[in-house]
Design an enzyme around this catalytic site. Structure first.
Site, PDB file in Angstrom:
ATOM      1  N   ILE A 187       0.824  -1.217   0.000  1.00  0.00           N
ATOM      2  CA  ILE A 187       0.000   0.000   0.000  1.00  0.00           C
ATOM      3  C   ILE A 187       0.854   1.261   0.000  1.00  0.00           C
ATOM      4  O   ILE A 187       0.386   2.329  -0.318  1.00  0.00           O
ATOM      5  CB  ILE A 187      -0.999   0.046   1.185  1.00  0.00           C
ATOM      6  CG1 ILE A 187      -0.259   0.045   2.523  1.00  0.00           C
ATOM      7  CG2 ILE A 187      -2.000  -1.084   1.099  1.00  0.00           C
ATOM      8  CD1 ILE A 187      -1.133   0.533   3.646  1.00  0.00           C
ATOM      9  N   ASP A 188       2.128   1.133   0.363  1.00  0.00           N
ATOM     10  CA  ASP A 188       2.981   2.318   0.522  1.00  0.00           C
ATOM     11  C   ASP A 188       3.488   2.900  -0.788  1.00  0.00           C
ATOM     12  O   ASP A 188       3.942   4.020  -0.833  1.00  0.00           O
ATOM     13  CB  ASP A 188       4.248   1.954   1.322  1.00  0.00           C
ATOM     14  CG  ASP A 188       3.931   1.530   2.718  1.00  0.00           C
ATOM     15  OD1 ASP A 188       2.810   1.826   3.160  1.00  0.00           O
ATOM     16  OD2 ASP A 188       4.785   0.906   3.361  1.00  0.00           O
ATOM     17  N   HIS A 220     -26.100   7.925 -15.504  1.00  0.00           N
ATOM     18  CA  HIS A 220     -25.217   9.027 -15.123  1.00  0.00           C
ATOM     19  C   HIS A 220     -24.428   8.789 -13.847  1.00  0.00           C
ATOM     20  O   HIS A 220     -23.540   9.573 -13.524  1.00  0.00           O
ATOM     21  CB  HIS A 220     -26.003  10.342 -15.050  1.00  0.00           C
ATOM     22  CG  HIS A 220     -26.207  10.927 -16.408  1.00  0.00           C
ATOM     23  ND1 HIS A 220     -27.118  10.402 -17.290  1.00  0.00           N
ATOM     24  CD2 HIS A 220     -25.582  11.945 -17.053  1.00  0.00           C
ATOM     25  CE1 HIS A 220     -27.064  11.076 -18.421  1.00  0.00           C
ATOM     26  NE2 HIS A 220     -26.140  12.014 -18.311  1.00  0.00           N
TER      27      HIS A 220
HETATM   28  P1  ATP Z   1       5.271  -4.359   3.404  1.00  0.00           P
HETATM   29  O1  ATP Z   1       5.004  -3.512   2.225  1.00  0.00           O
HETATM   30  O2  ATP Z   1       4.074  -4.704   4.188  1.00  0.00           O
HETATM   31  O3  ATP Z   1       6.394  -3.873   4.256  1.00  0.00           O
HETATM   32  P2  ATP Z   1       7.135  -6.413   2.761  1.00  0.00           P
HETATM   33  O4  ATP Z   1       7.135  -7.487   1.748  1.00  0.00           O
HETATM   34  O5  ATP Z   1       8.180  -5.374   2.609  1.00  0.00           O
HETATM   35  O6  ATP Z   1       5.700  -5.778   2.765  1.00  0.00           O
HETATM   36  P3  ATP Z   1       8.405  -7.587   5.071  1.00  0.00           P
HETATM   37  O7  ATP Z   1       7.828  -7.870   6.412  1.00  0.00           O
HETATM   38  O8  ATP Z   1       9.571  -6.705   4.984  1.00  0.00           O
HETATM   39  O9  ATP Z   1       7.200  -7.069   4.219  1.00  0.00           O
HETATM   40  O10 ATP Z   1       8.814  -8.989   4.381  1.00  0.00           O
HETATM   41  C1  ATP Z   1       7.910 -10.089   4.341  1.00  0.00           C
HETATM   42  C2  ATP Z   1       8.642 -11.367   4.495  1.00  0.00           C
HETATM   43  O11 ATP Z   1       9.622 -11.496   3.464  1.00  0.00           O
HETATM   44  C3  ATP Z   1       9.447 -11.482   5.778  1.00  0.00           C
HETATM   45  O12 ATP Z   1       8.657 -11.888   6.856  1.00  0.00           O
HETATM   46  C4  ATP Z   1      10.494 -12.517   5.416  1.00  0.00           C
HETATM   47  O13 ATP Z   1       9.949 -13.800   5.489  1.00  0.00           O
HETATM   48  C5  ATP Z   1      10.781 -12.185   3.962  1.00  0.00           C
HETATM   49  N1  ATP Z   1      11.948 -11.289   3.883  1.00  0.00           N
HETATM   50  C6  ATP Z   1      11.979  -9.960   3.982  1.00  0.00           C
HETATM   51  N2  ATP Z   1      13.238  -9.477   3.885  1.00  0.00           N
HETATM   52  C7  ATP Z   1      14.037 -10.545   3.728  1.00  0.00           C
HETATM   53  C8  ATP Z   1      15.448 -10.742   3.601  1.00  0.00           C
HETATM   54  N3  ATP Z   1      16.290  -9.719   3.582  1.00  0.00           N
HETATM   55  N4  ATP Z   1      15.899 -11.992   3.461  1.00  0.00           N
HETATM   56  C9  ATP Z   1      15.060 -13.040   3.459  1.00  0.00           C
HETATM   57  N5  ATP Z   1      13.729 -12.923   3.607  1.00  0.00           N
HETATM   58  C10 ATP Z   1      13.206 -11.709   3.736  1.00  0.00           C
END
Ligand code: ATP
Length: 776
Positions: free
Chosen positions: A163-164, A677
């Site tokens: 959403i960001d 409309h």
């Molecule tokens: P949002 O937009 O909600 O932040 P996001 O995909 O960035 O979504 P995160 O919580 O950062 O959300 O990542 C979701 C999942 O992806 C994590 O719980 C983890 O399992 C995996 N993940 C994120 N970063 C890494 C990383 N650097 N290495 C391995 N797995 C990762």
């Protein structure tokens, strides 16, 4: 016991798995539906991994095969129906090792992941480690060498669901416009009460490292001040904010709205909290404003996806499957992006790096770099916001008096969402620059009538206060109609241009506005008063203006149609066996019918471009009979057929509904429906509002280029009368002469090459419509 590994790739279907990960976002279900159905259509097997990476690590029942009907109705569901989770195990190699093993055991050779930058970072890491993980699995004897052999190349494709809108390399992420809609809806509500009580509101929205939601909401609602992480205000932000708010109050505003991203901070990195802002507004503006804080929180995630997120998710899902199937071992892992109006594949690694760079640049207080890493639209919108909120306080933007222009603004055609927002932005920008913005009321008819019998009121200068609350207003505040200058009398029009001494003309409207501009351009040879720069910002729900792929108001219209279709579809949930034939507007362009069809999953869309034949109807009716025969009643809602109002001179919605009813012989019901409309929309969508601001400012900037040109130069310069448009990946001004001569299908009042025509096939493929005979 672990399942037996599948046989080698040869001779068996490919298995493409879909997963949602990280925070949920509206539109994810649309992406799942598109991936599942497209995969099946392409002869693959579709799998879904439940609960994000957690499901991949756990395996077993978390990884399930999906069939065509399993995703029926998913387009109109919020969140993600296959679940999502944060998975700590996947951050560590042993977790990823388990995930790799589960992939192989389930025979999955391609993974499409819809998530935010974190999820895609994880995906990228997984891909990079893949050969090592397989090696380790073999070494530890968890899998045999021949078991891993067919899976040597991990095929990963990213879809950005967040959403960001915080991912670099794409203008929009799946879900961001739905979240923005929710925010704007809330701010619109708050504005009414703020104005009633003459209060100030500080509204905190999501965005730790990304100010997209805050900035766009600020632009869409005309907020007084906005705080975003990428571009902290000047060191003296306290004074700056108080000065602007005090000025707005001084000129008569009764409400103050400040929007702050949750990650907002000052230039030294100190957090700027809503409480700090509240205290300043209450104590320091000299106005002792009664100030309240509203933190929007999870409502921003909630609800069904808006039209844009649905078709973005759908088209990107389709593209993701294509990317999987076209990938070779050498292809860099892609993610699916959108730039302006173009869906494209880009390297995932770079986007992940760039996204991390933004956060790093913010941490290092290198804000110019943080802004430069965002997309052009973002910095455009930021500049637009700055030039439209400060008006007379922005000395740096003011032009010297000899460069000031008298710019007339006219609306031509039928109302469309965003027309007022565009006018507000144009007026604010003109005032900031020192120009005189002039309203022409009620189109060319009003302009000329003024000449005849209404000496006062039809042409007058705008002032800031009157337009200030137009950001979210539907309709046209200065009035519009379809009359063309030639109908009004070109001679009179030219004489009035002279009388009012216009230096530039800004038209906002649909095909009539385009036609009007064409007439004015061609009359320039005869009337020197028309030798001024003129530009058109297309605004019509039909989206049929040549020179652009997007007209203001078309997004609002699609949202209204989608809401209407969802409601009507839902109404069938009791009986379940019902077909609705819904007639859409759109003139002779099938754009809104097709895009709405894409967003609601229509079983068929009838457009004027294609027409309707008896054979086509017969084939569709046969298909519907088959669908209901196979459907044992478990599906939750009705089926929709969308028909454009001019798709056929004979077969209209009611007739088609009657024909279907006759053939159905009580096996299912049929109704026709006419949203009429309603499609013009009440409150314009945030996309229409923000694009209105951005494009309107570009239009006035374009007119400014002609501030000191002589008549003869104007006459010889094709760019002096233009239409602004989004074409593919760019925003461009195209010379009217070129558009008129090469891009316009005049008899059908639409562009010659409509960019969306191919999307009709996507609607058909994803709804399972068989090949039907097309009219000759
Ligand atoms: P949002 O937009 O909600 O932040 P996001 O995909 O960035 O979504 P995160 O919580 O950062 O959300 O990542 C979701 C999942 O992806 C994590 O719980 C983890 O399992 C995996 N993940 C994120 N970063 C890494 C990383 N650097 N290495 C391995 N797995 C990762």
């Amino acid at each position: 016991m672990a399942p037996a590994p599948p046989p080698l790739l040869e001779g068996r279907k490919r298995r493409i798995a879909m997963m949602t990960s990280g925070g949920d976002s509206p539109g994810m279900n649309g992406a799942i539906r598109a991936v599942v159905r497209m995969a099946i259509e392409k002869g693959c097997e579709a799998y879904c991994v439940y609960e994000g990476y957690e499901g991949l690590v756990q395996g077993e029942n978390f990884i399930r095969k999906f069939e065509w009907p399993d995703v029926r109705g998913w387009l109109s569901e919020g969140g993600t129906l296959i679940g999502t989770a944060r998975c700590m195990a996947f951050y560590e190699r042993p977790g990823r090792l388990k995930a790799a093993k589960n992939m192989v055991l389930n025979g999955i050779d391609a993974l499409i992941i819809c998530g935010g930058d974190g999820s895609l970072t994880g995906a990228d890491k997984f891909r990079a480690e893949w050969p090592g993980l397989l090696h380790e699995l073999v070494e530890k004897k968890e899998l045999a060498a021949e078991q891993v052999e067919p899976f040597k190349h991990l095929n990963i494709v990213g879809l950005v669901g967040s959403i960001d809108n915080d991912m670099s390399g794409t203008d929009a992420t799946i879900g961001c416009y739905s979240a923005l809609s929710r925010i704007c809806e809330m701010v619109d509500y708050i504005e009414a009460t703020a104005s009633s009580h003459s209060r100030a509101f500080v509204i905190e929205v999501m965005g730790r490292h990304c100010g997209w939601l805050a900035l766009m909401a600020g632009v869409a609602t005309g907020a007084d001040f906005v705080f975003i992480p990428e571009k902290p205000r000047a060191e003296n932000w306290r004074d700056e904010m108080c000065k602007i708010v005090a000025r707005h109050r001084q000129i008569g505003k009764r409400k103050t709205i400040v929007i702050v991203a949750e990650g907002a901070h000052d230039q030294d990195g100190n957090k700027i909290s809503p409480e700090m802002i509240k205290d300043l507004l209450a104590d320091k503006t000299g106005l002792a404003l009664d100030t309240r804080i509203t933190t929007l929180g999870h409502v921003q995630r909630g609800g069904v996806a808006c039209a844009y997120d649905r078709y973005l998710a759908t088209l990107q899902g389709v593209e993701a499957v294509k990317a999987v199937l076209e990938a070779t071992p050498e292809t860099p892992t892609p993610f699916i992006a959108i730039t302006e109006n173009k869906i494209c594949r880009k390297p995932l690694v770079q986007a992940v790096l760039d996204t991390k760079e933004v956060a790093k640049a913010i941490e290092a207080h290198d804000f110019d770099r943080a802004m430069s890493l965002r997309d052009t639209e973002f910095s455009d919108i930021y500049d637009s916001y700055m030039t439209t909120t400060t008006t007379d306080l922005n000395d740096a933007m003011r032009l010297p008096p000899q460069k000031h222009m008298r710019i007339a603004i006219i609306h031509v055609g039928a109302p469309a969402g965003g027309v007022n927002a565009a006018t507000r932005a144009a007026v604010a920008y003109c005032l900031t620059r020192g120009h005189t913005p002039i309203a022409i009321h009620n189109g060319f008819a009003g302009f000329v009538r003024h000449h005849d019998d209404k000496p006062l009121g039809s042409v007058r200068e705008f002032d800031w206060l009157e337009v200030d609350n137009w950001a979210s207003k539907g309709g046209s505040e200065i009035g519009m109609n379809r009359e063309l200058p030639k109908d009004s009398g070109m001679e009179t029009v030219a004489a009035l241009f002279k009388q009012y001494n216009f230096d530039g003309l800004f038209l906002i409207g649909g095909f009539e506005a385009f036609h009007a501009l064409s007439q004015l351009r061609q009359a320039r040879e005869k009337y020197s008063s028309l030798c001024i720069p003129m530009t058109l910002l297309p605004a019509t729900i039909s989206n049929n203006v040549p020179g652009t792929e997007y007209s203001l108001g078309s997004d609002t219209c699609l949202n209204e149609l989608v809401r209407y279709c969802d409601t009507i579809k839902q109404s069938a949930s009791a009986s379940r066996r019902r077909v609705f034939v819904i007639e859409t507007q759109g003139g002779r362009s099938g754009y809104i019918a097709t895009l709405a069809g894409l967003a609601v999953g229509a079983v068929a869309v009838y457009t004027p471009e294609e027409g309707i034949s008896i054979d086509m109807l017969a084939a569709d009716i046969k298909h519907l009979k088959q669908v209901f025969k196979e459907d044992s009643g478990q599906s939750r809602a009705g089926r929709l057929i969308l028909i454009n109002e001019k798709a056929s001179p004979v077969y209209h919605a009611k007739l088609i509904a009657d024909m279907i009813r006759q053939e159905a012989q009580n096996r299912f019901e049929t109704r026709d429906a006419l949203p009429g409309h309603v499609q013009q929309g009440g409150t314009p969508s945030p996309m229409d509002r923000t694009r209105a601001v951005r494009l309107a400012i570009k239009c006035i900037e374009h007119l400014e280029k002609y501030e000191d040109r002589a008549d003869s130069t104007i006459l010889g310069d094709p760019q002096s009368s233009t239409v602004i448009g989004i074409k593919g990946a760019s925003v461009v001004f195209t010379a009217m002469k070129d558009v008129e001569e090469h891009e316009t299908d005049w008899p059908n009042r639409r562009p010659k090459n409509e960019f969306w025509l191919g999307l009709k096939d996507v609607v058909d493929v994803l709804s399972g419509r068989p090949e039907v005979p097309r009219p000759e």
